[in-house]
Design a protein around this motif. Sequence first.
Motif, PDB file in Angstrom:
ATOM      1  N   PHE A  47       0.848  -1.191   0.000  1.00 33.73           N
ATOM      2  CA  PHE A  47       0.000   0.000   0.000  1.00 33.73           C
ATOM      3  C   PHE A  47       0.878   1.234   0.000  1.00 33.73           C
ATOM      4  CE2 PHE A  47       0.679  -1.622   4.260  1.00 33.73           C
ATOM      5  CZ  PHE A  47       1.229  -0.530   4.902  1.00 33.73           C
ATOM      6  N   GLU A  48       0.279   2.361  -0.404  1.00 29.37           N
ATOM      7  CA  GLU A  48       0.901   3.669  -0.268  1.00 29.37           C
ATOM      8  C   GLU A  48      -0.001   4.509   0.622  1.00 29.37           C
ATOM      9  OE1 GLU A  48       0.386   2.778  -3.935  1.00 29.37           O
ATOM     10  OE2 GLU A  48       2.079   1.497  -3.442  1.00 29.37           O
ATOM     11  N   ALA A  49       0.610   5.268   1.531  1.00 30.45           N
ATOM     12  CA  ALA A  49      -0.149   6.132   2.441  1.00 30.45           C
ATOM     13  C   ALA A  49       0.519   7.498   2.474  1.00 30.45           C
ATOM     14  CB  ALA A  49      -0.223   5.516   3.827  1.00 30.45           C
ATOM     15  N   GLU A  50       0.062   8.376   1.635  1.00 30.55           N
ATOM     16  CA  GLU A  50       0.664   9.712   1.504  1.00 30.55           C
ATOM     17  C   GLU A  50      -0.032  10.696   2.434  1.00 30.55           C
ATOM     18  OE1 GLU A  50       1.287  13.285  -1.805  1.00 30.55           O
ATOM     19  OE2 GLU A  50       0.143  11.482  -2.327  1.00 30.55           O
ATOM     20  N   LEU A  51       0.746  11.345   3.287  1.00 31.71           N
ATOM     21  CA  LEU A  51       0.215  12.379   4.165  1.00 31.71           C
ATOM     22  C   LEU A  51       0.216  13.706   3.421  1.00 31.71           C
ATOM     23  CD1 LEU A  51      -0.725  13.453   6.919  1.00 31.71           C
ATOM     24  CD2 LEU A  51       1.679  13.605   7.580  1.00 31.71           C
ATOM     25  N   VAL A  52      -0.925  14.372   3.406  1.00 27.96           N
ATOM     26  CA  VAL A  52      -1.069  15.636   2.680  1.00 27.96           C
ATOM     27  C   VAL A  52      -1.390  16.747   3.667  1.00 27.96           C
ATOM     28  CG1 VAL A  52      -2.301  16.878   0.863  1.00 27.96           C
ATOM     29  CG2 VAL A  52      -1.930  14.401   0.668  1.00 27.96           C
ATOM     30  N   TRP A  53      -0.458  17.688   3.841  1.00 27.93           N
ATOM     31  CA  TRP A  53      -0.700  18.889   4.635  1.00 27.93           C
ATOM     32  C   TRP A  53      -1.330  19.934   3.732  1.00 27.93           C
ATOM     33  CZ3 TRP A  53      -0.140  18.595   9.752  1.00 27.93           C
ATOM     34  CH2 TRP A  53       0.743  17.666  10.291  1.00 27.93           C
TER      35      TRP A  53
END
Length: 240
Positions: free
Chosen positions: A229-235
């Motif tokens: 999986f990919e889990a990108e944190l977006v601020w």
Amino acid sequence: MFADADGELRGTVTADSLQRVLDHYDAGDWRADRAWITGDLIQDDSSEAYQRFHDFLLPLNMRMHCIPGNHDIRGLMRPVCSRPPFSYCAKEQVNDWLMIGLDSCISDDAGGELSPAELERVDAAIGETSAKHVMVCLHHPPIPMGSKWLDTVGLRNGEEFLTQLQKLQKVRLVVFGHVHQAYDAEHNGMQIIGTPSTCSQFKPGSDDFAVDVRPPAYRRITLNPDGSFEAELVWVEDTE
């Protein structure tokens, strides 16, 4: 959310902050199939605030899985969040992934604990599924956050819970809310992820309660057929 459109939490108008997050998602080219909302939907204990939450999220036009947080009122939340396209503490299998939401809340307590019934429910759901991979979502962090005050209101049976998940051998990802800060670490073969709030944040590593200056945030999670999986944190930074 508040019933009042101008309701503020620690100096942040939460409706405006959530709208910034939704606008950021809408302006991008990444599209989700469903959303997981990991608790603390409202602040003022009102049914009107849940309706405002519903009206804000409905234009996303996707499945929306909701689980309660310690600020939520189950009796008010459940009727709003059980009507499609919303769901309440639901499970859903998509191809080789099972996704399941758990209730970790204790009435009149900021801390959390998974009841025997919830532990049995996740055990049964994972035992019965034909999916090869599992993502579990809950409100309270099952691991210490390294913050003295915050660790007093985490998941009290977190170690028991993670041991149970590890034995089931299918859980790849555990996602939680509650802490208003980022967390992403591997734990005995499972990735444990916390996502900052869509409103104000807490200062990481603080002994006493402290508010951080970071902007609102959300995550883009992509579940792959092979269990990766990919889990990108977006601020959502202020661009004005």
